[in-house]
Design a protein around this motif. Structure first.
Motif, mmCIF file in Angstrom:
data_model
loop_
_atom_site.group_PDB
_atom_site.id
_atom_site.type_symbol
_atom_site.label_atom_id
_atom_site.label_comp_id
_atom_site.label_asym_id
_atom_site.label_seq_id
_atom_site.Cartn_x
_atom_site.Cartn_y
_atom_site.Cartn_z
ATOM 1 N N LEU A 201 0.767 -1.396 0.181
ATOM 2 C CA LEU A 201 0.058 -0.060 0.141
ATOM 3 C C LEU A 201 0.912 1.078 -0.065
ATOM 4 O O LEU A 201 1.951 1.337 0.682
ATOM 5 C CB LEU A 201 -0.923 -0.031 1.280
ATOM 6 N N LEU A 202 0.691 2.180 -0.745
ATOM 7 C CA LEU A 202 1.155 3.547 -0.929
ATOM 8 C C LEU A 202 0.254 4.755 -0.811
ATOM 9 O O LEU A 202 -0.950 4.666 -0.982
ATOM 10 C CB LEU A 202 1.739 3.474 -2.315
ATOM 11 N N VAL A 203 0.835 5.683 -0.343
ATOM 12 C CA VAL A 203 0.185 7.141 -0.201
ATOM 13 C C VAL A 203 0.611 7.722 -1.376
ATOM 14 O O VAL A 203 1.815 7.715 -1.721
ATOM 15 C CB VAL A 203 0.856 7.828 1.200
ATOM 16 N N VAL A 204 -0.204 8.221 -2.087
ATOM 17 C CA VAL A 204 0.255 9.262 -3.389
ATOM 18 C C VAL A 204 -0.502 10.469 -3.053
ATOM 19 O O VAL A 204 -1.574 10.559 -2.794
ATOM 20 C CB VAL A 204 -0.105 8.444 -4.467
ATOM 21 N N GLU A 205 0.069 11.436 -3.892
ATOM 22 C CA GLU A 205 -0.466 12.900 -4.009
ATOM 23 C C GLU A 205 -0.797 13.258 -5.426
ATOM 24 O O GLU A 205 0.351 13.158 -6.217
ATOM 25 C CB GLU A 205 0.418 14.111 -3.217
ATOM 26 N N PRO A 206 -1.912 13.209 -6.010
ATOM 27 C CA PRO A 206 -2.228 13.514 -7.164
ATOM 28 C C PRO A 206 -1.732 14.823 -7.761
ATOM 29 O O PRO A 206 -1.333 15.752 -6.866
ATOM 30 C CB PRO A 206 -3.941 13.667 -7.017
ATOM 31 N N TYR A 207 -1.292 14.827 -8.844
ATOM 32 C CA TYR A 207 -0.965 16.187 -9.566
ATOM 33 C C TYR A 207 -1.470 16.629 -10.583
ATOM 34 O O TYR A 207 -2.313 15.844 -11.447
ATOM 35 C CB TYR A 207 0.708 15.883 -10.371
ATOM 36 N N ARG A 208 -1.610 17.836 -11.193
ATOM 37 C CA ARG A 208 -2.439 18.376 -12.278
ATOM 38 C C ARG A 208 -1.567 19.436 -12.866
ATOM 39 O O ARG A 208 -0.319 19.788 -12.530
ATOM 40 C CB ARG A 208 -3.670 19.127 -11.639
ATOM 41 N N VAL A 209 -2.028 19.626 -14.236
ATOM 42 C CA VAL A 209 -1.258 20.849 -14.998
ATOM 43 C C VAL A 209 -1.577 22.102 -14.172
ATOM 44 O O VAL A 209 -2.662 22.271 -13.933
ATOM 45 C CB VAL A 209 -1.790 20.621 -16.371
ATOM 46 N N ASP A 210 -0.550 22.941 -14.059
ATOM 47 C CA ASP A 210 -0.465 24.195 -13.322
ATOM 48 C C ASP A 210 -1.733 25.262 -14.149
ATOM 49 O O ASP A 210 -1.516 25.309 -15.360
ATOM 50 C CB ASP A 210 0.670 24.623 -13.245
ATOM 51 N N ASP A 211 -2.824 25.833 -13.369
ATOM 52 C CA ASP A 211 -3.632 26.468 -14.228
ATOM 53 C C ASP A 211 -3.139 27.756 -14.782
ATOM 54 O O ASP A 211 -3.725 28.734 -15.153
ATOM 55 C CB ASP A 211 -4.955 26.496 -13.545
ATOM 56 N N LYS A 212 -2.159 28.190 -13.904
ATOM 57 C CA LYS A 212 -1.217 29.289 -14.163
ATOM 58 C C LYS A 212 -0.477 29.435 -15.611
ATOM 59 O O LYS A 212 0.282 30.358 -15.941
ATOM 60 C CB LYS A 212 -0.339 29.954 -13.101
ATOM 61 N N GLY A 213 -0.271 28.362 -15.848
ATOM 62 C CA GLY A 213 0.647 28.167 -17.242
ATOM 63 C C GLY A 213 0.905 26.359 -17.343
ATOM 64 O O GLY A 213 0.978 25.779 -16.438
ATOM 65 N N SER A 214 0.491 25.914 -18.492
ATOM 66 C CA SER A 214 0.547 24.538 -18.788
ATOM 67 C C SER A 214 1.957 23.983 -18.845
ATOM 68 O O SER A 214 2.221 22.867 -19.030
ATOM 69 C CB SER A 214 0.021 24.253 -19.920
ATOM 70 N N GLY A 215 2.976 24.720 -18.312
ATOM 71 C CA GLY A 215 4.519 24.314 -18.417
ATOM 72 C C GLY A 215 5.118 23.386 -17.187
ATOM 73 O O GLY A 215 6.104 23.144 -17.220
ATOM 74 N N ARG A 216 4.028 23.187 -16.210
ATOM 75 C CA ARG A 216 4.477 22.326 -15.235
ATOM 76 C C ARG A 216 3.294 21.815 -14.800
ATOM 77 O O ARG A 216 2.106 22.061 -14.679
ATOM 78 C CB ARG A 216 5.275 23.043 -14.020
ATOM 79 N N LEU A 217 3.648 20.633 -13.877
ATOM 80 C CA LEU A 217 2.671 19.835 -12.928
ATOM 81 C C LEU A 217 2.869 20.306 -11.638
ATOM 82 O O LEU A 217 3.830 20.599 -11.142
ATOM 83 C CB LEU A 217 2.909 18.594 -13.214
ATOM 84 N N VAL A 218 1.631 20.374 -10.840
ATOM 85 C CA VAL A 218 1.673 20.951 -9.481
ATOM 86 C C VAL A 218 0.772 19.860 -8.784
ATOM 87 O O VAL A 218 -0.133 19.289 -9.195
ATOM 88 C CB VAL A 218 1.061 22.231 -9.296
ATOM 89 N N PRO A 219 1.230 19.884 -7.122
ATOM 90 C CA PRO A 219 0.307 18.914 -6.462
ATOM 91 C C PRO A 219 -0.929 19.399 -6.322
ATOM 92 O O PRO A 219 -1.236 20.525 -6.402
ATOM 93 C CB PRO A 219 1.205 18.752 -5.075
ATOM 94 N N THR A 220 -1.934 18.715 -6.034
ATOM 95 C CA THR A 220 -3.183 18.929 -5.558
ATOM 96 C C THR A 220 -3.372 19.115 -4.115
ATOM 97 O O THR A 220 -4.598 19.773 -3.656
ATOM 98 C CB THR A 220 -4.367 17.891 -6.074
ATOM 99 N N GLY A 221 -2.576 18.849 -3.195
ATOM 100 C CA GLY A 221 -2.971 18.978 -1.714
ATOM 101 C C GLY A 221 -3.747 17.880 -1.058
ATOM 102 O O GLY A 221 -3.973 17.834 0.016
ATOM 103 N N ARG A 222 -4.022 16.740 -1.930
ATOM 104 C CA ARG A 222 -4.858 15.716 -1.425
ATOM 105 C C ARG A 222 -3.815 14.494 -1.220
ATOM 106 O O ARG A 222 -2.671 14.326 -1.998
ATOM 107 C CB ARG A 222 -6.085 15.438 -2.248
ATOM 108 N N SER A 223 -4.233 13.496 -0.534
ATOM 109 C CA SER A 223 -3.644 12.308 -0.495
ATOM 110 C C SER A 223 -4.637 10.991 -0.830
ATOM 111 O O SER A 223 -5.675 11.118 -0.296
ATOM 112 C CB SER A 223 -2.800 12.010 0.749
ATOM 113 N N PHE A 224 -3.944 9.892 -1.447
ATOM 114 C CA PHE A 224 -4.763 8.581 -1.643
ATOM 115 C C PHE A 224 -3.896 7.545 -1.221
ATOM 116 O O PHE A 224 -2.906 7.423 -1.250
ATOM 117 C CB PHE A 224 -5.160 8.469 -2.909
ATOM 118 N N VAL A 225 -4.660 6.446 -0.785
ATOM 119 C CA VAL A 225 -3.775 5.135 -0.356
ATOM 120 C C VAL A 225 -4.193 4.479 -1.615
ATOM 121 O O VAL A 225 -5.429 4.171 -1.811
ATOM 122 C CB VAL A 225 -4.388 4.651 0.820
#
Length: 104
Positions: A24-48
């Motif tokens: 079992l792992l803890v992961v944090e989702p990432y999304r494309v930065d809404d201030k510019g699509s040049g990077r991925l940023v964390p969402t601040g949530r966690s899932f197992v």
């Protein structure tokens, strides 16, 4: 499906028998930065999630969630809601590489 970074692990010595032996792992989702699509940023949530591939700490993974998480041969009889189904090499958004496992 969503992209996520592995941030930790979970150890549960008491669990239903069908989950014995599953990492079992803890992961944090990432999304494309809404201030510019040049990077991925964390969402601040966690899932197992159940790790079916041997992902490691800080790796970027592809996660399948919901009833679809039980559609792999490794997870079809497990009481789970999320599973690692891919280890991410690169992410390309609008023709630009925004993530590379090689760090470049």
């Amino acid at each position: 499906m969503f992209l996520a970074r592995v941030t930790g692990s979970v150890v549960a010595t008491q669990k239903v028998a069908s989950m014995t032996g599953h990492k079992l792992l803890v992961v944090e989702p990432y999304r494309v930065d809404d201030k510019g699509s040049g990077r991925l940023v964390p969402t601040g949530r966690s899932f197992v999630v159940v790790d079916s591939l041997g992902a490691g700490l800080d790796e970027m993974v592809l996660v399948c969630q919901g009833s679809s998480a039980r559609l792999t041969p490794e997870t079809e009889k497990l009481p789970i809601d999320a599973v690692v189904i891919g280890l991410v090499d690169t992410v390309d958004v609008a023709g630009k590489v925004v993530f590379s496992a090689r760090g470049g």
